[in-house]
Design a protein around this motif. Structure first.
Motif, PDB file in Angstrom:
ATOM      1  N   PRO A   1       0.817  -1.223   0.000  1.00  0.00           N
ATOM      2  CA  PRO A   1       0.000   0.000   0.000  1.00  0.00           C
ATOM      3  C   PRO A   1       0.850   1.273   0.000  1.00  0.00           C
ATOM      4  CG  PRO A   1      -0.867  -1.591   1.566  1.00  0.00           C
ATOM      5  CD  PRO A   1       0.470  -2.104   1.141  1.00  0.00           C
ATOM      6  N   VAL A   2       1.948   1.256   0.755  1.00  0.00           N
ATOM      7  CA  VAL A   2       2.841   2.413   0.783  1.00  0.00           C
ATOM      8  C   VAL A   2       3.529   2.572  -0.567  1.00  0.00           C
ATOM      9  CG1 VAL A   2       4.870   3.437   1.868  1.00  0.00           C
ATOM     10  CG2 VAL A   2       3.203   2.202   3.261  1.00  0.00           C
ATOM     11  N   ALA A   3       4.007   1.473  -1.121  1.00  0.00           N
ATOM     12  CA  ALA A   3       4.692   1.521  -2.416  1.00  0.00           C
ATOM     13  C   ALA A   3       3.777   2.088  -3.498  1.00  0.00           C
ATOM     14  CB  ALA A   3       5.166   0.125  -2.802  1.00  0.00           C
ATOM     15  N   ARG A   4       2.539   1.654  -3.503  1.00  0.00           N
ATOM     16  CA  ARG A   4       1.604   2.150  -4.520  1.00  0.00           C
ATOM     17  C   ARG A   4       1.284   3.628  -4.308  1.00  0.00           C
ATOM     18  NH1 ARG A   4       0.419  -1.261  -8.148  1.00  0.00           N
ATOM     19  NH2 ARG A   4       0.546  -3.508  -7.784  1.00  0.00           N
ATOM     20  N   SER A   5       1.228   4.064  -3.057  1.00  0.00           N
ATOM     21  CA  SER A   5       0.975   5.483  -2.798  1.00  0.00           C
ATOM     22  C   SER A   5       2.154   6.341  -3.216  1.00  0.00           C
ATOM     23  CB  SER A   5       0.625   5.709  -1.323  1.00  0.00           C
ATOM     24  OG  SER A   5       1.752   5.517  -0.479  1.00  0.00           O
ATOM     25  N   LYS A   6       3.372   5.850  -2.996  1.00  0.00           N
ATOM     26  CA  LYS A   6       4.555   6.595  -3.415  1.00  0.00           C
ATOM     27  C   LYS A   6       4.673   6.625  -4.939  1.00  0.00           C
ATOM     28  CE  LYS A   6       8.483   6.627  -1.333  1.00  0.00           C
ATOM     29  NZ  LYS A   6       8.516   8.053  -0.931  1.00  0.00           N
ATOM     30  N   ARG A   7       4.306   5.526  -5.564  1.00  0.00           N
ATOM     31  CA  ARG A   7       4.314   5.516  -7.030  1.00  0.00           C
ATOM     32  C   ARG A   7       3.287   6.511  -7.564  1.00  0.00           C
ATOM     33  NH1 ARG A   7       7.162   5.440 -11.527  1.00  0.00           N
ATOM     34  NH2 ARG A   7       5.886   4.824 -13.306  1.00  0.00           N
ATOM     35  N   ALA A   8       2.122   6.560  -6.925  1.00  0.00           N
ATOM     36  CA  ALA A   8       1.097   7.529  -7.326  1.00  0.00           C
ATOM     37  C   ALA A   8       1.626   8.951  -7.176  1.00  0.00           C
ATOM     38  CB  ALA A   8      -0.161   7.345  -6.490  1.00  0.00           C
ATOM     39  N   GLY A   9       2.392   9.181  -6.105  1.00  0.00           N
ATOM     40  CA  GLY A   9       2.994  10.495  -5.907  1.00  0.00           C
ATOM     41  C   GLY A   9       3.991  10.829  -6.990  1.00  0.00           C
ATOM     42  N   GLU A  10       4.820   9.866  -7.358  1.00  0.00           N
ATOM     43  CA  GLU A  10       5.796  10.105  -8.419  1.00  0.00           C
ATOM     44  C   GLU A  10       5.113  10.408  -9.745  1.00  0.00           C
ATOM     45  OE1 GLU A  10       9.251   7.816 -10.991  1.00  0.00           O
ATOM     46  OE2 GLU A  10       8.730   7.009  -9.013  1.00  0.00           O
ATOM     47  N   VAL A  11       4.098   9.623 -10.076  1.00  0.00           N
ATOM     48  CA  VAL A  11       3.377   9.837 -11.335  1.00  0.00           C
ATOM     49  C   VAL A  11       2.751  11.229 -11.365  1.00  0.00           C
ATOM     50  CG1 VAL A  11       1.364   9.111 -12.684  1.00  0.00           C
ATOM     51  CG2 VAL A  11       2.933   7.400 -11.761  1.00  0.00           C
ATOM     52  N   ALA A  12       2.147  11.619 -10.244  1.00  0.00           N
ATOM     53  CA  ALA A  12       1.501  12.935 -10.173  1.00  0.00           C
ATOM     54  C   ALA A  12       2.528  14.058 -10.314  1.00  0.00           C
ATOM     55  CB  ALA A  12       0.743  13.073  -8.860  1.00  0.00           C
ATOM     56  N   LEU A  13       3.680  13.894  -9.695  1.00  0.00           N
ATOM     57  CA  LEU A  13       4.729  14.911  -9.800  1.00  0.00           C
ATOM     58  C   LEU A  13       5.260  14.995 -11.227  1.00  0.00           C
ATOM     59  CD1 LEU A  13       6.659  14.148  -6.497  1.00  0.00           C
ATOM     60  CD2 LEU A  13       5.418  16.254  -7.000  1.00  0.00           C
ATOM     61  N   ARG A  14       5.424  13.860 -11.857  1.00  0.00           N
ATOM     62  CA  ARG A  14       5.931  13.858 -13.238  1.00  0.00           C
ATOM     63  C   ARG A  14       4.957  14.566 -14.185  1.00  0.00           C
ATOM     64  NH1 ARG A  14      10.406  10.973 -14.376  1.00  0.00           N
ATOM     65  NH2 ARG A  14      11.157   9.445 -12.848  1.00  0.00           N
ATOM     66  N   GLU A  15       3.695  14.491 -13.883  1.00  0.00           N
ATOM     67  CA  GLU A  15       2.712  15.181 -14.719  1.00  0.00           C
ATOM     68  C   GLU A  15       2.872  16.699 -14.641  1.00  0.00           C
ATOM     69  OE1 GLU A  15      -0.995  13.636 -13.324  1.00  0.00           O
ATOM     70  OE2 GLU A  15      -0.850  11.789 -14.529  1.00  0.00           O
ATOM     71  N   CYS A  16       3.589  17.166 -13.631  1.00  0.00           N
ATOM     72  CA  CYS A  16       3.826  18.607 -13.465  1.00  0.00           C
ATOM     73  C   CYS A  16       5.041  19.096 -14.251  1.00  0.00           C
ATOM     74  CB  CYS A  16       4.032  18.934 -11.989  1.00  0.00           C
ATOM     75  SG  CYS A  16       2.619  18.577 -10.923  1.00  0.00           S
TER      76      CYS A  16
END
Length: 248
Positions: free
Chosen positions: A152-167
């Protein structure tokens, strides 16, 4: 002269561990550093004292990154104390805490990262750098399974990375670059300790597979390097080579 002379950096989650060591290294290169802590002021003040005793400049700021006022407090501290904000190291993460609610991992590892980026980027000049610190277990979660307790933590951090990359395109318009630093399990961190408690032998098994796991101090060196490294925006620094991940 150091590579960070005249620069100001916010390092989130920097009262201990990787964040604290990264802050010390950046200060040694001449940066003024904003040390962020959520609850343990004495620990943060100890980091500030170490930096100042070594001839550097730092200030400790209490801020819960999941709250907008906390994120803004860090930006304000950089500007008020040091007059600028030139780099942001997004190091703070979590999600294995048992008392913070079911959605805490996503709230901290994705939403708070985006919020911190938004607050900081509004005050960062062209040429500034944002560094997001993650793990191989999170960065490669879509292709390489991780420990059940950490997923669950890994998936949340991956979601964070993806969201940041979209910026990245919007950041590029302001002359700000974003770099990701991914590391394996780190010896001596709270996350590694908790995982080994939930799944005994997990750290030893990963160490054997990887051949080496970095210490907090060794990994912090790699994070600090990326604050001023000559790399393109969007670059991912795979610390330690990523055996078992990049060759999966």
């Amino acid at each position: 002269m150091g590579s960070m002379d005249g620069k100001t950096v916010i390092v989130t989650g920097s009262s201990r561990g990787i964040g604290a060591e990264t802050a010390k290294l950046l200060a040694a290169e001449g940066a003024a550093v904003v040390i962020n802590y959520r609850a343990k002021a004495p620990r943060a003040n100890k980091v500030v004292k170490a930096i100042e005793e070594a001839g550097g400049s730092a200030v400790a700021v209490q801020a819960d990154l999941t709250e907008a006022q906390g994120r803004q407090a860090l930006v304000d501290a950089a500007l008020i104390n040091f007059g600028s904000l030139d780099a942001l190291v997004l190091n703070a993460s979590g999600g294995m805490e048992s008392d913070r609610g079911e959605d805490y991992a996503l709230k901290l590892n994705r939403d708070a990262q985006l919020g911190m980026l938004d607050a900081a980027a509004a005050k960062m000049p062209a040429g500034s750098r944002v560094v997001f610190v993650t793990s191989h277990q999170a960065h490669f979660i879509d292709t390489v399974p991780t420990l059940d307790a950490y997923e669950p933590v890994a998936r949340s951090k991956r979601a964070g990375e993806v969201a940041l990359r979209e910026c990245i395109p919007a950041l590029a318009e302001e002359g700000i670059s974003l770099v990701v630093v991914s590391g394996d399990m780190i010896e001596g961190t709270i996350t590694a300790t908790l995982l080994d408690r939930v799944e005994p032998g997990a750290i030893a098994a990963r160490r054997e597979e990887a051949g080496k796991l970095y210490s907090v101090e060794e990994f912090a060196v790699e994070v600090a390097k990326m604050v001023s490294a000559d790399v393109e925006s969007g670059h991912t620094e795979i610390v330690g080579g990523g055996k078992g991940f990049v060759d999966a």
